[in-house]
Design a protein around this motif. Sequence first.
Motif, PDB file in Angstrom:
ATOM      1  N   GLU C 191       0.821  -1.216   0.000  1.00 19.91           N
ATOM      2  CA  GLU C 191       0.000   0.000   0.000  1.00 19.91           C
ATOM      3  C   GLU C 191       0.860   1.273   0.000  1.00 19.91           C
ATOM      4  O   GLU C 191       0.422   2.328  -0.455  1.00 19.91           O
ATOM      5  N   PHE C 192       2.102   1.174   0.495  1.00 19.04           N
ATOM      6  CA  PHE C 192       2.982   2.354   0.478  1.00 19.04           C
ATOM      7  C   PHE C 192       3.169   2.848  -0.956  1.00 19.04           C
ATOM      8  O   PHE C 192       3.254   4.037  -1.219  1.00 19.04           O
ATOM      9  N   LYS C 193       3.263   1.894  -1.865  1.00 15.64           N
ATOM     10  CA  LYS C 193       3.551   2.233  -3.263  1.00 15.64           C
ATOM     11  C   LYS C 193       2.426   3.025  -3.905  1.00 15.64           C
ATOM     12  O   LYS C 193       2.625   3.740  -4.876  1.00 15.64           O
ATOM     13  N   LYS C 194       1.231   2.847  -3.369  1.00 15.83           N
ATOM     14  CA  LYS C 194       0.074   3.516  -3.969  1.00 15.83           C
ATOM     15  C   LYS C 194       0.011   4.985  -3.574  1.00 15.83           C
ATOM     16  O   LYS C 194      -0.737   5.763  -4.141  1.00 15.83           O
ATOM     17  N   ARG C 195       0.768   5.346  -2.558  1.00 16.98           N
ATOM     18  CA  ARG C 195       0.733   6.733  -2.103  1.00 16.98           C
ATOM     19  C   ARG C 195       1.832   7.558  -2.789  1.00 16.98           C
ATOM     20  O   ARG C 195       2.864   7.027  -3.180  1.00 16.98           O
ATOM     21  N   ASP C 196       1.618   8.849  -2.898  1.00 14.95           N
ATOM     22  CA  ASP C 196       2.659   9.714  -3.443  1.00 14.95           C
ATOM     23  C   ASP C 196       3.692  10.055  -2.372  1.00 14.95           C
ATOM     24  O   ASP C 196       4.877  10.184  -2.659  1.00 14.95           O
ATOM     25  N   PHE C 197       3.192  10.221  -1.140  1.00 17.83           N
ATOM     26  CA  PHE C 197       4.081  10.595  -0.041  1.00 17.83           C
ATOM     27  C   PHE C 197       3.783   9.747   1.190  1.00 17.83           C
ATOM     28  O   PHE C 197       2.644   9.324   1.395  1.00 17.83           O
ATOM     29  N   LEU C 198       4.821   9.480   1.984  1.00 19.36           N
ATOM     30  CA  LEU C 198       4.615   8.870   3.295  1.00 19.36           C
ATOM     31  C   LEU C 198       4.930   9.920   4.360  1.00 19.36           C
ATOM     32  O   LEU C 198       5.851  10.721   4.202  1.00 19.36           O
ATOM     33  N   ASN C 199       4.166   9.883   5.438  1.00 17.82           N
ATOM     34  CA  ASN C 199       4.403  10.765   6.571  1.00 17.82           C
ATOM     35  C   ASN C 199       5.316  10.028   7.551  1.00 17.82           C
ATOM     36  O   ASN C 199       4.861   9.171   8.307  1.00 17.82           O
ATOM     37  N   LEU C 200       6.598  10.340   7.508  1.00 18.22           N
ATOM     38  CA  LEU C 200       7.561   9.623   8.348  1.00 18.22           C
ATOM     39  C   LEU C 200       7.875  10.420   9.607  1.00 18.22           C
ATOM     40  O   LEU C 200       8.082  11.632   9.552  1.00 18.22           O
ATOM     41  N   ASN C 201       7.910   9.710  10.712  1.00 20.36           N
ATOM     42  CA  ASN C 201       8.320  10.304  11.980  1.00 20.36           C
ATOM     43  C   ASN C 201       9.703   9.749  12.320  1.00 20.36           C
ATOM     44  O   ASN C 201       9.847   8.574  12.651  1.00 20.36           O
ATOM     45  N   VAL C 202      10.714  10.600  12.198  1.00 19.42           N
ATOM     46  CA  VAL C 202      12.087  10.167  12.474  1.00 19.42           C
ATOM     47  C   VAL C 202      12.556  10.852  13.753  1.00 19.42           C
ATOM     48  O   VAL C 202      12.719  12.073  13.783  1.00 19.42           O
ATOM     49  N   SER C 203      12.701  10.070  14.811  1.00 19.00           N
ATOM     50  CA  SER C 203      13.137  10.611  16.108  1.00 19.00           C
ATOM     51  C   SER C 203      12.255  11.761  16.569  1.00 19.00           C
ATOM     52  O   SER C 203      12.749  12.743  17.131  1.00 19.00           O
ATOM     53  N   GLY C 204      10.963  11.660  16.265  1.00 17.39           N
ATOM     54  CA  GLY C 204      10.038  12.673  16.764  1.00 17.39           C
ATOM     55  C   GLY C 204       9.748  13.802  15.790  1.00 17.39           C
ATOM     56  O   GLY C 204       8.811  14.572  15.996  1.00 17.39           O
TER      57      GLY C 204
END
Lengths: 258, 258, 258
Positions: C191-204
């Motif tokens: 499902e990640f591939k279907k999105r244009d962007f991922l909302n990543l939380n890196v160390s807060g």
Amino acid sequence: MKQNRKINQVFAMITDFGFDFSVASMKALILKEFPGAQIIDVDHSIKQFSVLSGAFVIDKIYRYFPQLTVFICVVDPGVGSKREPIFIDTGNYKFIGPNNGLFHYILTDPKVSYSSWSIKEEFRSVRSTTFHGRDLFTPAAIEIAKGNFDIVQSIDKEKLVLIPLLREDVSVITYIDGFGNIKTNIPFKDEFKKRDFLNLNVSGAHHLVRVSHTFSDASKGELLCYKGSNDTLEIAANLASAEKILNAEVGDSVTVEE
Amino acid sequence: MKQNRKINQVFAMITDFGFDFSVASMKALILKEFPGAQIIDVDHSIKQFSVLSGAFVIDKIYRYFPQLTVFICVVDPGVGSKREPIFIDTGNYKFIGPNNGLFHYILTDPKVSYSSWSIKEEFRSVRSTTFHGRDLFTPAAIEIAKGNFDIVQSIDKEKLVLIPLLREDVSVITYIDGFGNIKTNIPFKDEFKKRDFLNLNVSGAHHLVRVSHTFSDASKGELLCYKGSNDTLEIAANLASAEKILNAEVGDSVTVEE
Amino acid sequence: MKQNRKINQVFAMITDFGFDFSVASMKALILKEFPGAQIIDVDHSIKQFSVLSGAFVIDKIYRYFPQLTVFICVVDPGVGSKREPIFIDTGNYKFIGPNNGLFHYILTDPKVSYSSWSIKEEFRSVRSTTFHGRDLFTPAAIEIAKGNFDIVQSIDKEKLVLIPLLREDVSVITYIDGFGNIKTNIPFKDEFKKRDFLNLNVSGAHHLVRVSHTFSDASKGELLCYKGSNDTLEIAANLASAEKILNAEVGDSVTVEE
């Protein structure tokens, strides 16, 4: 299909992966099929995605290898796109890699004759696409080394991709090593040696550069140029990085002016 | 000439070339003559032109290798000058490289006896001079590994070059690795371990350095010293580069003060 | 003791030593006993003392190797302390290294069964402690490859050390390569591939990161994420270092938010 495996089959790798564990997975696959293989890391520090640097290294290195060496060449900015995986066979040497210009020098060398092949769709389609070096090019190289040519089909020579920049017969920076030393595709002429300085034009900027391979002839940070290990013009700096001094990149134009 | 090739002849390489395709051309030549060779990259990250670092690495590594290993040693600031290519034979080990001090420790080790040879002019003169590692030292090493001693002639031991700096019995920085850890030629004495700190004089500057090999004993950026893998004093820093903290270079003096 | 040496016994090395002459001394010892050995440098650029990165690399690489490969694994912040040297045998693969979590993924993989052993005190005590990679782990690996199990004794499985961080089932940065590309232990979902962007939380800190493996899709310096060669989420940057942009370190938490 008759198979005839050489005990010490040589595989040579040219990639832009850096020397980490992704390369080791390719070697591991080879050892499963060729326990006595000689696997040589030609260069994994090709500038990332620089097909030009990859093509230059392949051309400068392959003739030193034993006959029937299989070269696995992966510098592949188009990974995931539709560029075809190909196999170029010169009789003496076998090259596997993407059809993106990486074999430019072999394909355009008037002294080299070759046959050209693409890896069949049926071999490609069953494989993971996450890491072509390991999942496609290495398995194809193994089959070819085993003499299994069922996985390839002929490809028209006019479909083979060349490097547009090089077709114009321009002279460019082809490689920059870890010390910042710069290699070019300019043949080093004997007359260069007779001069004290060459007038180099690098990306439009003029530099008067001392002709000498003795670094101590130059003051600290001074540029030098000389005949490199591949008989082409190279530019370095005494105790400094010519790359940084010239703000140079692979593909930049370089000319020797009168 | 009788030839007696070992199937798995070991070649070990020590150079300052960096790990790129120039090294691969040397290996390719070896594989043509010794298809089952074991070619070991001892170190290609010797500080460029540092004969001292090269000599240190050769001395610290060679005894671990199988007998009859052939060492190809190229750290050669004098490339292009008249320094002679030589061959040092200890009976157990064979060393090929320039006569510039690279074999200092072997030549001055009272426990080692050796014969010394230079590569004949007739072998040298027919070869390209653009890249001695590939065009001279490797071909010579191959002939010597094959047992072909026709290419060498005896050289007087007083002509063998030593490293002047080391003849004064000074203690210096001999090697700095990629992490900035510093190796010296100071034997690590048992009494050092009993102290909490050593008073080190590095290039004239005094440093009180904690004696410990447990990095977490030190605060971030703090220097430590300990018995290194070669039983000599080494200096490192917790999560930092001792090289940068001390502004150190190979050849700098280091002493332990009371 | 019956010995049954494979001619081309494979040894694979995973260390945080950097690629210098300390690694070569380990190879030299192996060649004395296994002249035809295949010695593969899986990775010597593991972040220093990062057991997490070492464990990740071991897990991602070992299944590609031929059966009976012996892995010498040395990422060892506790060198000099009392942590035990151990030997984990899955039947297909043999692993030698410190009991510090380096084999976490093998020990916790429900699909893998294994026996666990520690290196006997009598084998350890006679050896130098200055460089365990060369003086302890490699000699133990050689004996085990020869089939000499007299040097080990059974160790209770509850004594085997795991990585506490990973037991909480958190998702973290597991590896950063030389280009600054970041690998994580987050399985890349379709499902990640279907999105244009991922909302990543890196160390807060939150980052909206483009989903694409085609670097040219991104502007210079822009972050991208994609399915890496190990089917996990990776983060890179176009013509830049994701490590620097995110100020990231191995062990930092990463999560995909809705």
